[in-house]
Scaffold this motif. Structure first.
Motif, PDB file in Angstrom:
ATOM      1  N   PHE A  42       0.944  -1.178   0.075  1.00  0.00           N
ATOM      2  CA  PHE A  42       0.003   0.139   0.081  1.00  0.00           C
ATOM      3  C   PHE A  42       0.861   1.210   0.074  1.00  0.00           C
ATOM      4  CE2 PHE A  42      -2.603  -3.272   1.790  1.00  0.00           C
ATOM      5  CZ  PHE A  42      -3.941  -2.910   1.438  1.00  0.00           C
ATOM      6  N   ASP A  43       0.706   2.190  -0.781  1.00  0.00           N
ATOM      7  CA  ASP A  43       1.125   3.455  -0.877  1.00  0.00           C
ATOM      8  C   ASP A  43       0.701   4.150   0.596  1.00  0.00           C
ATOM      9  OD1 ASP A  43       1.806   6.256  -0.949  1.00  0.00           O
ATOM     10  OD2 ASP A  43       1.500   6.371  -3.037  1.00  0.00           O
ATOM     11  N   LEU A  44       1.752   4.374   1.459  1.00  0.00           N
ATOM     12  CA  LEU A  44       1.448   5.113   2.743  1.00  0.00           C
ATOM     13  C   LEU A  44       0.896   6.354   2.769  1.00  0.00           C
ATOM     14  CD1 LEU A  44       4.700   3.884   4.615  1.00  0.00           C
ATOM     15  CD2 LEU A  44       2.464   2.737   4.531  1.00  0.00           C
ATOM     16  N   ASP A  45       0.758   7.057   1.775  1.00  0.00           N
ATOM     17  CA  ASP A  45       0.594   8.305   1.556  1.00  0.00           C
ATOM     18  C   ASP A  45      -0.865   8.523   0.988  1.00  0.00           C
ATOM     19  OD1 ASP A  45       2.834   9.640   2.534  1.00  0.00           O
ATOM     20  OD2 ASP A  45       3.209  10.785   0.859  1.00  0.00           O
ATOM     21  N   THR A  46      -1.314   7.582  -0.066  1.00  0.00           N
ATOM     22  CA  THR A  46      -2.608   7.496  -0.605  1.00  0.00           C
ATOM     23  C   THR A  46      -3.640   6.380  -0.313  1.00  0.00           C
ATOM     24  OG1 THR A  46      -1.946   6.097  -2.408  1.00  0.00           O
ATOM     25  CG2 THR A  46      -1.495   8.467  -2.463  1.00  0.00           C
ATOM     26  N   GLY A  47      -2.999   5.293   0.052  1.00  0.00           N
ATOM     27  CA  GLY A  47      -3.580   4.057   0.552  1.00  0.00           C
ATOM     28  C   GLY A  47      -3.927   3.319  -0.798  1.00  0.00           C
ATOM     29  N   ASP A  48      -3.335   3.475  -1.904  1.00  0.00           N
ATOM     30  CA  ASP A  48      -3.428   2.702  -3.057  1.00  0.00           C
ATOM     31  C   ASP A  48      -2.932   1.386  -2.899  1.00  0.00           C
ATOM     32  OD1 ASP A  48      -4.741   5.046  -4.160  1.00  0.00           O
ATOM     33  OD2 ASP A  48      -2.975   5.663  -5.487  1.00  0.00           O
ATOM     34  N   LEU A  49      -3.296   0.422  -3.580  1.00  0.00           N
ATOM     35  CA  LEU A  49      -2.731  -1.081  -3.535  1.00  0.00           C
ATOM     36  C   LEU A  49      -2.028  -1.151  -4.872  1.00  0.00           C
ATOM     37  CD1 LEU A  49      -2.556  -3.701  -2.332  1.00  0.00           C
ATOM     38  CD2 LEU A  49      -4.806  -4.153  -3.221  1.00  0.00           C
ATOM     39  N   TRP A  50      -0.842  -1.586  -4.571  1.00  0.00           N
ATOM     40  CA  TRP A  50       0.223  -2.064  -5.797  1.00  0.00           C
ATOM     41  C   TRP A  50       0.204  -3.671  -5.708  1.00  0.00           C
ATOM     42  CZ3 TRP A  50       2.290   1.111  -9.536  1.00  0.00           C
ATOM     43  CH2 TRP A  50       2.101   2.574  -9.319  1.00  0.00           C
ATOM     44  N   ILE A  51       0.006  -4.202  -7.006  1.00  0.00           N
ATOM     45  CA  ILE A  51       0.116  -5.674  -6.905  1.00  0.00           C
ATOM     46  C   ILE A  51       0.876  -5.966  -8.045  1.00  0.00           C
ATOM     47  CG2 ILE A  51      -0.847  -7.970  -7.242  1.00  0.00           C
ATOM     48  CD1 ILE A  51      -3.505  -6.654  -6.013  1.00  0.00           C
TER      49      ILE A  51
END
Length: 173
Positions: A42-51
């Protein structure tokens, strides 16, 4: 799942906000259509999930699932496996509503297995701020993806003395 919320013979509880809690799939499932996700973050700034999802034979893929108001990234998403390998048909076509990767690469240059990393949020290298870093087990070096919203704006490969990348780490800085 909520590993501490189980009661009786249930080893865990299902959070009420799970995308399939009311049907359409097992209530434990958050997203589906991944083949072999080799690291996600998870991007710690945005909460976006990268897989980073290792392909079957020809394509490696990176998926970006944006957060909704800082959380909920990827809820109910279908990343297409086994109908798709990256954005290429494998055993069918992209399912309705299927999420295609934001980045993919072939095995043509000796790549074999994507290894997911993190979005850089440190201060030591300002030029990398907000860049997603990843690698490939069979290729030396590190790849970088700079995003513009949900589109890849630029890519780079850093020829570093790093071989057989297996994982990345992130510290408090």
């Amino acid at each position: 799942i909520d590993p501490e919320g189980g009661s009786g013979s249930d080893p865990y509880a299902i959070p009420a906000g799970n995308p399939f809690v009311d049907g359409g799939g097992r209530p434990e499932i958050w997203l589906h259509g991944v083949r072999n996700p080799w690291r996600f973050s998870f991007d710690l700034d945005t909460g976006d999930l990268w897989i980073a999802d290792v392909g079957q034979g020809e394509w490696e893929e990176i998926n970006l699932l944006p957060a909704r108001d800082g959380s909920g990234a990827g809820a109910g998403a279908n990343l297409g496996w086994d109908r798709m390998e990256g954005s290429h048909p494998f055993e069918g076509t992209n399912p309705e509503g299927g999420v295609l990767p934001v980045f993919e690469y072939s095995h043509d240059d000796g790549a074999c297995a994507v290894v997911g990393g993190y979005v850089y949020r440190g201060m030591a290298i300002p030029a990398l701020q907000g860049v997603y870093l990843c690698g490939d087990y069979c290729q030396p070096g590190v790849r970088a993806l700079r995003m513009d919203g949900t589109e890849v704006a630029a890519t780079a490969a850093f020829d570093l003395p790093v071989t057989q990348v297996q994982s990345f780490g992130e510290d408090a800085d």
